[in-house]
Design a protein around this motif. Structure first.
Motif, PDB file in Angstrom:
ATOM      1  N   PHE A 110       0.839  -1.193   0.000  1.00  0.00           N
ATOM      2  CA  PHE A 110       0.000   0.000   0.000  1.00  0.00           C
ATOM      3  C   PHE A 110       0.876   1.245   0.000  1.00  0.00           C
ATOM      4  CE2 PHE A 110      -3.078  -2.838   2.422  1.00  0.00           C
ATOM      5  CZ  PHE A 110      -3.874  -3.070   1.312  1.00  0.00           C
ATOM      6  N   PRO A 111       0.502   2.279  -0.754  1.00  0.00           N
ATOM      7  CA  PRO A 111       1.305   3.505  -0.776  1.00  0.00           C
ATOM      8  C   PRO A 111       1.273   4.201   0.586  1.00  0.00           C
ATOM      9  CG  PRO A 111      -0.757   3.802  -1.984  1.00  0.00           C
ATOM     10  CD  PRO A 111      -0.652   2.343  -1.662  1.00  0.00           C
ATOM     11  N   PRO A 112       2.332   4.906   0.947  1.00  0.00           N
ATOM     12  CA  PRO A 112       2.401   5.582   2.260  1.00  0.00           C
ATOM     13  C   PRO A 112       1.231   6.526   2.508  1.00  0.00           C
ATOM     14  CG  PRO A 112       4.553   5.567   1.196  1.00  0.00           C
ATOM     15  CD  PRO A 112       3.580   5.055   0.184  1.00  0.00           C
ATOM     16  N   SER A 385       7.242   2.707 -11.956  1.00  0.00           N
ATOM     17  CA  SER A 385       7.644   2.509 -10.560  1.00  0.00           C
ATOM     18  C   SER A 385       8.454   1.225 -10.443  1.00  0.00           C
ATOM     19  CB  SER A 385       6.410   2.422  -9.656  1.00  0.00           C
ATOM     20  OG  SER A 385       5.697   1.222  -9.911  1.00  0.00           O
ATOM     21  N   ALA A 386       9.131   1.072  -9.313  1.00  0.00           N
ATOM     22  CA  ALA A 386       9.899  -0.157  -9.093  1.00  0.00           C
ATOM     23  C   ALA A 386       8.977  -1.371  -9.063  1.00  0.00           C
ATOM     24  CB  ALA A 386      10.680  -0.043  -7.780  1.00  0.00           C
ATOM     25  N   GLU A 387       7.804  -1.235  -8.437  1.00  0.00           N
ATOM     26  CA  GLU A 387       6.900  -2.376  -8.305  1.00  0.00           C
ATOM     27  C   GLU A 387       6.368  -2.832  -9.668  1.00  0.00           C
ATOM     28  OE1 GLU A 387       4.806  -5.462  -6.519  1.00  0.00           O
ATOM     29  OE2 GLU A 387       6.457  -4.212  -5.806  1.00  0.00           O
ATOM     30  N   THR A 388       5.969  -1.891 -10.509  1.00  0.00           N
ATOM     31  CA  THR A 388       5.509  -2.246 -11.850  1.00  0.00           C
ATOM     32  C   THR A 388       6.650  -2.860 -12.654  1.00  0.00           C
ATOM     33  OG1 THR A 388       3.842  -0.493 -11.856  1.00  0.00           O
ATOM     34  CG2 THR A 388       4.500  -1.368 -13.996  1.00  0.00           C
ATOM     35  N   SER A 389       7.850  -2.316 -12.517  1.00  0.00           N
ATOM     36  CA  SER A 389       9.012  -2.847 -13.226  1.00  0.00           C
ATOM     37  C   SER A 389       9.317  -4.268 -12.776  1.00  0.00           C
ATOM     38  CB  SER A 389      10.226  -1.940 -12.987  1.00  0.00           C
ATOM     39  OG  SER A 389       9.938  -0.603 -13.327  1.00  0.00           O
ATOM     40  N   CYS A 390       9.236  -4.520 -11.461  1.00  0.00           N
ATOM     41  CA  CYS A 390       9.441  -5.881 -10.940  1.00  0.00           C
ATOM     42  C   CYS A 390       8.354  -6.823 -11.451  1.00  0.00           C
ATOM     43  CB  CYS A 390       9.423  -5.868  -9.416  1.00  0.00           C
ATOM     44  SG  CYS A 390      10.865  -5.097  -8.645  1.00  0.00           S
ATOM     45  N   LYS A 429      -2.872   0.352  -9.702  1.00  0.00           N
ATOM     46  CA  LYS A 429      -3.232   1.329  -8.678  1.00  0.00           C
ATOM     47  C   LYS A 429      -2.216   2.465  -8.697  1.00  0.00           C
ATOM     48  CE  LYS A 429      -6.499  -1.452  -7.356  1.00  0.00           C
ATOM     49  NZ  LYS A 429      -7.929  -1.140  -7.549  1.00  0.00           N
ATOM     50  N   ALA A 430      -2.676   3.668  -8.302  1.00  0.00           N
ATOM     51  CA  ALA A 430      -1.833   4.874  -8.396  1.00  0.00           C
ATOM     52  C   ALA A 430      -1.260   4.959  -9.803  1.00  0.00           C
ATOM     53  CB  ALA A 430      -0.718   4.851  -7.351  1.00  0.00           C
ATOM     54  N   LYS A 431      -2.102   4.767 -10.765  1.00  0.00           N
ATOM     55  CA  LYS A 431      -1.721   4.539 -12.157  1.00  0.00           C
ATOM     56  C   LYS A 431      -0.895   5.685 -12.741  1.00  0.00           C
ATOM     57  CE  LYS A 431      -3.904   2.811 -16.393  1.00  0.00           C
ATOM     58  NZ  LYS A 431      -5.217   2.424 -16.991  1.00  0.00           N
ATOM     59  N   GLY A 432       0.217   5.301 -13.357  1.00  0.00           N
ATOM     60  CA  GLY A 432       1.063   6.257 -14.045  1.00  0.00           C
ATOM     61  C   GLY A 432       2.024   7.026 -13.154  1.00  0.00           C
ATOM     62  N   GLY A 433       1.891   6.884 -11.833  1.00  0.00           N
ATOM     63  CA  GLY A 433       2.739   7.633 -10.919  1.00  0.00           C
ATOM     64  C   GLY A 433       3.935   6.840 -10.450  1.00  0.00           C
ATOM     65  N   LYS A 434       4.760   7.483  -9.666  1.00  0.00           N
ATOM     66  CA  LYS A 434       5.989   6.844  -9.198  1.00  0.00           C
ATOM     67  C   LYS A 434       5.719   5.774  -8.139  1.00  0.00           C
ATOM     68  CE  LYS A 434       6.943  10.412  -5.720  1.00  0.00           C
ATOM     69  NZ  LYS A 434       7.930  11.403  -5.231  1.00  0.00           N
ATOM     70  N   ASN A 435       4.491   5.779  -7.597  1.00  0.00           N
ATOM     71  CA  ASN A 435       4.117   4.753  -6.613  1.00  0.00           C
ATOM     72  C   ASN A 435       3.169   3.710  -7.202  1.00  0.00           C
ATOM     73  OD1 ASN A 435       5.548   5.906  -4.380  1.00  0.00           O
ATOM     74  ND2 ASN A 435       3.947   7.469  -4.224  1.00  0.00           N
ATOM     75  N   GLU A 436       3.098   3.618  -8.515  1.00  0.00           N
ATOM     76  CA  GLU A 436       2.201   2.673  -9.172  1.00  0.00           C
ATOM     77  C   GLU A 436       2.495   1.236  -8.727  1.00  0.00           C
ATOM     78  OE1 GLU A 436       0.925   2.753 -13.620  1.00  0.00           O
ATOM     79  OE2 GLU A 436       2.601   1.338 -13.492  1.00  0.00           O
TER      80      GLU A 436
END
Length: 524
Positions: A110-112, A385-390, A429-436
């Motif tokens: 979950f994002p902060p 984001s790192a999570e989407t990249s992973c 989720k948080a689509k397109g942002g750095k926390n996606e």
């Protein structure tokens, strides 16, 4: 004298209504509505505010208790409410089936800002509790108006239900707090009922009536992927070249295959079992069908098991003749087990001579959130984001697993056929942002769009089937694929063909069957 007293009392009441705390009650009511996952309602926000005012004037202790409980629950539930919405069958089943490892991964994704928002809700509640309320006063028009508003708001939804032809029930009040309690209780009762039914079925013999067994291969392998949405795979039209094996290999690829549901337990329950009146018959699964047909059956899993029969997947798996779980699903379960570790168990299943056809099922962790835990934080291309990249790189890991698996099958010298599909997709989720990040959902077609391919020792070309196919018909595919015919399986069409299939329906989190074609889009 009396007139002066009346004026003074009225002025005091007006000042109380203009108190900043009334605004705080309104804000808290709005935040609680938002946190519990229900659509924002001005009516119920104002009605809950009126209830807090009424209790503050007449029952101070009850008001403080209500604020404390509601603020604490809403603050803690806020991250889950934004992701999953109100409590439903799926969220309660997931809570039951999740081990500590998976729970920690879920909390970590979950994002902060969600946690900050939850903390803000609890802080609002604590601030409201600090108000020093005056001693209870005699009943006035203010209390009467608040009470009338609260009652009318409570009766609104039951009345609308009655007008629509449904029974009138006070339990159906539309207040978010009341709905949260009702939905939690009803969902918990439904989950308990389903688990009890499943447990009872574990001791019930299967009902399969075999009419023919005509296998054409010595080894049949099913690989169940995890959380892989189809548009994330290059081999299925994804924008990233992250499936070098699947993109080049020969076999049959289904470009419009959809899962039965958007969570593992429900999806595989509907996919791998005979279904009657929307309910999986856990005694009649592909495992028991293969057992009945004389196959030697194996279940090899990198997913956790809470107990032997207390989840849908465990119930199915433990009917196999050979069962191996890399995780136990308890506090000893750890993140270090990798899908590739399952391949070390395969040689035992490939031993010769082959006295009977064999069915081997792999259940992967695949791309399960949190994806960076799957890849050790490694990725090939940075996307948002790192999570989407992973996540995109976890797809490459599964592709590599399939390549190694096929190589082992080819080296065995046995004739084989292998099916790979994913249990469900995910939503951005948080689509397109750095926390996606990506997580379970049931509102979008991409939650059900998953890859499927069939590879065999006789393949000579890369074949694509664009016809729509549903996991609800997986038993028909299994029958056609293995040559096991049963009276209970009546195919509606030839699965491995371009024949048109009926419209597709999927099961959402609330166990409602919905038209897949009417779902919204959630494209990368």
């Amino acid at each position: 004298m009396n007139l002066t007293l009346i004026k003074s009392t009225a002025l005091t009441r007006c000042r109380e209504l203009l108190s900043p705390y009334i605004g705080l009650y309104l804000l808290l009511s709005l935040l609680i509505n938002l946190a519990l996952g229900y659509p924002i309602s001005l009516l119920y926000t104002l009605a809950f505010t009126a209830l807090l005012i009424l209790l503050g004037n007449c029952a101070i202790g009850l008001q403080k208790g209500l604020i404390m409980v509601c603020a604490l629950v809403a603050g803690c539930y806020y991250p889950f409410g934004q992701l999953y919405g109100p409590p439903n069958f799926n969220t309660l089943l997931a809570l039951h089936s999740t081990n500590p490892e998976e729970a920690s991964e879920m909390i970590g994704i979950f994002p902060p800002r969600d946690y900050l928002m939850g903390l803000a809700i609890i802080s609002c509640g604590l601030l409201a509790l600090r108000r020093k309320l005056p001693p209870p006063k005699s009943w006035s028009h203010i209390e009467s108006a608040c009470l009338a508003f609260v009652v009318v708001a409570w009766l609104t939804q039951p009345t609308l239900n009655k007008l629509a032809g449904w029974p009138f029930s006070l339990v159906d009040a539309g207040y978010p707090v009341a709905r949260f309690v009702r939905d939690t209780v009803e969902s918990k009762l439904t989950v308990d009922s389903e688990l009890a039914r499943m447990k009872n079925l574990t001791s019930v013999p299967d009902d399969w009536q075999i009419t023919a067994v005509k296998p054409t291969r010595q080894i049949y392998v099913i690989v169940i992927g995890e959380s892989a949405r189809r548009d994330a795979l290059g081999a299925f039209g994804g924008r990233w070249d992250n499936t070098p094996f699947a993109s080049q290999t020969v076999g049959t690829f289904f470009t419009h295959y959809t899962s039965a549901a958007s969570s593992t337990q429900k999806s595989l329950g509907l996919t791998l079992n005979l279904v009657e009146n929307g309910q999986p018959l856990y005694q009649d699964s592909i495992i028991t069908l293969a057992n009945r047909a004389g196959f030697e059956t194996w279940w090899l899993s990198n997913q956790g098991q809470i107990g032997k029969y207390d989840t849908a997947i465990s119930s199915i798996a433990h009917r196999a003749m050979h069962v191996h779980f890399l995780k136990n699903g308890d506090f000893e379960a750890d993140k270090q087990t990798r899908d590739d570790d399952l391949l070390t168990l395969l040689p035992e299943a490939l031993k010769q001579p082959v006295d009977a056809p064999r069915l081997v099922i792999f259940h992967l962790m695949g791309s399960h959130p949190k994806a960076c835990d799957r890849t050790g934080g490694q990725y090939a291309t940075f996307v948002h984001s790192a999570e989407t990249s992973c996540y995109l790189y976890s797809v490459t890991q599964t592709d590599h697993f399939l390549q190694q698996l096929r190589q082992q099958l080819q080296n065995s010298g046995l004739s084989y056929s292998m099916i790979y599909f994913s249990d469900h997709g995910l939503a951005l989720k948080a689509k397109g942002g750095k926390n996606e990040y990506l997580m379970h959902d049931d509102k979008y077609q991409q939650n059900f769009q998953v890859p499927m391919m069939i590879l065999s020792s006789l393949d000579s070309r890369h074949q694509v089937i664009n016809a729509a196919r549903s996991a609800n018909d997986f038993l028909a595919l299994f029958s056609q694929w293995t040559g096991i015919n049963s009276k209970q399986i009546v195919p509606r069409y030839r699965f491995i063909s371009s024949q048109k299939a009926p419209p597709i329906y999927v099961t959402n989190f609330a166990l409602k069957r919905v038209n897949y074609a009417r779902l919204a889009q959630d494209k990368f």
